[in-house]
Design a protein around this motif. Structure first.
Motif, PDB file in Angstrom:
ATOM      1  N   UNK A   1       0.835  -1.214   0.000  1.00  0.00           N
ATOM      2  CA  UNK A   1       0.000   0.000   0.000  1.00  0.00           C
ATOM      3  C   UNK A   1       0.869   1.264   0.000  1.00  0.00           C
ATOM      4  N   UNK A   2       0.501   2.245  -0.816  1.00  0.00           N
ATOM      5  CA  UNK A   2       1.174   3.547  -0.801  1.00  0.00           C
ATOM      6  C   UNK A   2       2.628   3.489  -1.218  1.00  0.00           C
ATOM      7  N   UNK A   3       2.979   2.583  -2.120  1.00  0.00           N
ATOM      8  CA  UNK A   3       4.374   2.418  -2.531  1.00  0.00           C
ATOM      9  C   UNK A   3       4.600   2.952  -3.940  1.00  0.00           C
ATOM     10  N   UNK A   4       5.593   3.818  -4.153  1.00  0.00           N
ATOM     11  CA  UNK A   4       5.874   4.331  -5.496  1.00  0.00           C
ATOM     12  C   UNK A   4       6.685   3.327  -6.307  1.00  0.00           C
ATOM     13  N   UNK A   5       6.022   2.575  -7.189  1.00  0.00           N
ATOM     14  CA  UNK A   5       6.694   1.530  -7.925  1.00  0.00           C
ATOM     15  C   UNK A   5       7.853   2.022  -8.773  1.00  0.00           C
ATOM     16  N   UNK A   6       7.715   3.226  -9.335  1.00  0.00           N
ATOM     17  CA  UNK A   6       8.763   3.753 -10.209  1.00  0.00           C
ATOM     18  C   UNK A   6       9.279   5.108  -9.724  1.00  0.00           C
TER      19      UNK A   6
ATOM     20  N   UNK B   1       1.638 -10.078  -6.758  1.00  0.00           N
ATOM     21  CA  UNK B   1       1.922  -8.704  -6.345  1.00  0.00           C
ATOM     22  C   UNK B   1       0.642  -7.867  -6.374  1.00  0.00           C
ATOM     23  N   UNK B   2       0.376  -7.164  -5.276  1.00  0.00           N
ATOM     24  CA  UNK B   2      -0.768  -6.250  -5.181  1.00  0.00           C
ATOM     25  C   UNK B   2      -0.281  -4.888  -4.702  1.00  0.00           C
ATOM     26  N   UNK B   3      -0.614  -3.841  -5.445  1.00  0.00           N
ATOM     27  CA  UNK B   3      -0.328  -2.472  -5.026  1.00  0.00           C
ATOM     28  C   UNK B   3      -1.623  -1.732  -4.772  1.00  0.00           C
ATOM     29  N   UNK B   4      -1.692  -0.975  -3.691  1.00  0.00           N
ATOM     30  CA  UNK B   4      -2.890  -0.199  -3.344  1.00  0.00           C
ATOM     31  C   UNK B   4      -2.467   1.249  -3.162  1.00  0.00           C
ATOM     32  N   UNK B   5      -3.129   2.170  -3.858  1.00  0.00           N
ATOM     33  CA  UNK B   5      -2.757   3.573  -3.721  1.00  0.00           C
ATOM     34  C   UNK B   5      -4.004   4.448  -3.636  1.00  0.00           C
ATOM     35  N   UNK B   6      -3.798   5.703  -3.250  1.00  0.00           N
ATOM     36  CA  UNK B   6      -4.898   6.659  -3.082  1.00  0.00           C
ATOM     37  C   UNK B   6      -4.586   7.962  -3.792  1.00  0.00           C
ATOM     38  N   UNK B   7      -5.601   8.585  -4.335  1.00  0.00           N
ATOM     39  CA  UNK B   7      -5.424   9.875  -5.014  1.00  0.00           C
ATOM     40  C   UNK B   7      -5.034  10.985  -4.048  1.00  0.00           C
ATOM     41  N   UNK B   8      -5.247  10.758  -2.759  1.00  0.00           N
ATOM     42  CA  UNK B   8      -4.968  11.789  -1.761  1.00  0.00           C
ATOM     43  C   UNK B   8      -3.552  11.717  -1.213  1.00  0.00           C
ATOM     44  N   UNK B   9      -2.688  10.953  -1.863  1.00  0.00           N
ATOM     45  CA  UNK B   9      -1.303  10.819  -1.412  1.00  0.00           C
ATOM     46  C   UNK B   9      -0.540  12.096  -1.747  1.00  0.00           C
ATOM     47  N   UNK B  10       0.078  12.709  -0.744  1.00  0.00           N
ATOM     48  CA  UNK B  10       0.846  13.942  -0.968  1.00  0.00           C
ATOM     49  C   UNK B  10       2.350  13.700  -0.961  1.00  0.00           C
TER      50      UNK B  10
ATOM     51  N   UNK C   1      -8.925   8.687   2.361  1.00  0.00           N
ATOM     52  CA  UNK C   1      -7.685   8.150   2.922  1.00  0.00           C
ATOM     53  C   UNK C   1      -6.458   8.747   2.243  1.00  0.00           C
ATOM     54  N   UNK C   2      -5.504   9.174   3.040  1.00  0.00           N
ATOM     55  CA  UNK C   2      -4.218   9.652   2.549  1.00  0.00           C
ATOM     56  C   UNK C   2      -3.235   8.480   2.522  1.00  0.00           C
ATOM     57  N   UNK C   3      -1.951   8.767   2.239  1.00  0.00           N
ATOM     58  CA  UNK C   3      -0.952   7.693   2.244  1.00  0.00           C
ATOM     59  C   UNK C   3      -0.882   7.036   3.618  1.00  0.00           C
ATOM     60  N   UNK C   4      -0.795   7.860   4.687  1.00  0.00           N
ATOM     61  CA  UNK C   4      -0.806   7.295   6.035  1.00  0.00           C
ATOM     62  C   UNK C   4      -2.152   6.635   6.314  1.00  0.00           C
ATOM     63  N   UNK C   5      -3.225   7.232   5.806  1.00  0.00           N
ATOM     64  CA  UNK C   5      -4.561   6.703   6.043  1.00  0.00           C
ATOM     65  C   UNK C   5      -4.792   5.315   5.473  1.00  0.00           C
ATOM     66  N   UNK C   6      -3.999   4.904   4.468  1.00  0.00           N
ATOM     67  CA  UNK C   6      -4.149   3.554   3.925  1.00  0.00           C
ATOM     68  C   UNK C   6      -3.932   2.495   4.992  1.00  0.00           C
ATOM     69  N   UNK C   7      -3.098   2.818   5.968  1.00  0.00           N
ATOM     70  CA  UNK C   7      -2.805   1.860   7.036  1.00  0.00           C
ATOM     71  C   UNK C   7      -4.040   1.625   7.906  1.00  0.00           C
ATOM     72  N   UNK C   8      -4.941   2.605   7.966  1.00  0.00           N
ATOM     73  CA  UNK C   8      -6.107   2.533   8.852  1.00  0.00           C
ATOM     74  C   UNK C   8      -7.423   2.309   8.096  1.00  0.00           C
ATOM     75  N   UNK C   9      -7.399   2.402   6.773  1.00  0.00           N
ATOM     76  CA  UNK C   9      -8.639   2.385   5.991  1.00  0.00           C
ATOM     77  C   UNK C   9      -9.239   0.985   5.915  1.00  0.00           C
ATOM     78  N   UNK C  10     -10.557   0.891   6.118  1.00  0.00           N
ATOM     79  CA  UNK C  10     -11.216  -0.416   6.144  1.00  0.00           C
ATOM     80  C   UNK C  10     -11.220  -1.077   4.772  1.00  0.00           C
TER      81      UNK C  10
END
Length: 300
Positions: free
Chosen positions: A41-46, A88-97, A124-133
């Motif tokens: 979650x929240x990982x910049x692949x490139x 491999x699974x990546x999860x990201x959010x548009x609210x990542x700053x 959910x932000x980048x940190x919020x991914x850790x808490x998001x249901x």
């Protein structure tokens, strides 16, 4: 873990942790059969644009490694980005700053899931991914079933209900973001005045993205469970004190006590502005709050 259980291990890494857990199956081919899932979650692949301005700063090695073109990412992406039978699974959010643009989380060969594509409105932000249901559900789906996570396997109505994962209250994601965002702002190079402005901007961004948790932390701490109430009170003591010391450095001749007063005034304005109900109707509310806050700091 493989030796203890007799089964391949599942690995989860948030932000740069997602890059680190890719390293072993990439450069130790013999381990690929010992890993079932890599969930990031929240990982910049490139690489993340947000890391680029601080690549040369010795104070931000983690962000340097996540910046585009870093030696770490160049080595990690030199070959197959998803080697072996690992899912491999990546999860990201548009609210990542921090991981900017958030689409750098998309990696060839991986199942890349944008949270807002699953649940249209998700704060959910980048940190919020850790808490998001919903992020939690996607991680569990990847771990519990064959292959990468698949949103189509989630039950109807999965986006409804409590936005936080089980056991997490509304104030905890807010408290975590309030701690992490200033730490990232302080890691960037610049004068004390520039750092103070970045801290103000990070706090404004946090408040606008977390109106309800901010209200609980600031105006309704008695509504929180005891553990969260204690954390909220501690944050309200430490937050102005830290910024007051920085304010005193940025404004020579100002003692820490005067700095705390000035900073407390700014925090009062920023924290309560979104609760008036009128701010959302104005264009660029974040920039307006930053300008007001800077004006108060300069007047102080």
């Amino acid at each position: 873990m493989r030796a203890a259980t007799g089964r391949p291990a599942d690995t989860i890494g948030h932000s740069q942790g997602g890059l680190r857990i890719r390293w072993a199956p990439t450069y130790w081919p013999g381990l690929r059969g010992s890993v079932d899932d890599v969930v990031s979650p929240g990982t910049p692949g490139y690489g993340a644009v947000a890391g680029d301005p601080v690549r040369a700063s010795s104070c931000a090695p983690a962000r340097r490694r996540m910046s585009r073109g870093s030696a770490f990412l160049t080595a990690l992406d030199a070959g197959d980005p998803t080697p072996g039978p690992v899912s491999h699974t990546g999860i990201h959010t548009r609210n990542d700053t921090v991981v900017v643009p958030c689409r750098t989380s998309v990696r060839e060969g991986a199942r890349s899931i944008e949270l807002q594509d699953v649940c249209g409105i998700r704060l959910a932000t980048r940190i919020g991914l850790v808490y998001d249901s919903m992020a939690f559900r996607l991680v569990r789906d990847a771990l519990d079933r064959p292959g990468p996570a698949d949103p189509a396997r989630l039950p109807p109505g999965a986006c409804l209900g409590d936005p936080h994962l089980p056991g997490v209250g509304a104030a905890e994601p807010g408290y975590a973001a309030a701690v992490v965002a200033p730490a990232a702002a302080r890691a960037e190079p610049g004068t004390p005045g520039q750092t103070l402005e970045r801290l103000l901007r990070s706090h404004v961004d946090f408040v606008l993205a977390h109106t309800r948790p901010t209200g609980l932390l600031v105006a309704e701490p008695d509504q929180l469970p005891e553990k969260e109430r204690t954390a909220a009170r501690q944050a309200r003591r430490e937050y102005p004190a830290l910024r007051g010391r920085l304010f005193a450095v940025a404004r020579p001749g100002t003692d820490a006590a005067e700095g705390r007063i000035a900073v407390s005034a700014v925090l009062t304005v920023v924290d309560n502005a979104p609760r008036t109900g009128r701010l959302g109707a104005r264009p660029d509310p974040g920039e307006r709050l930053v300008k007001i806050g800077l004006a108060l700091l300069r007047a102080g």
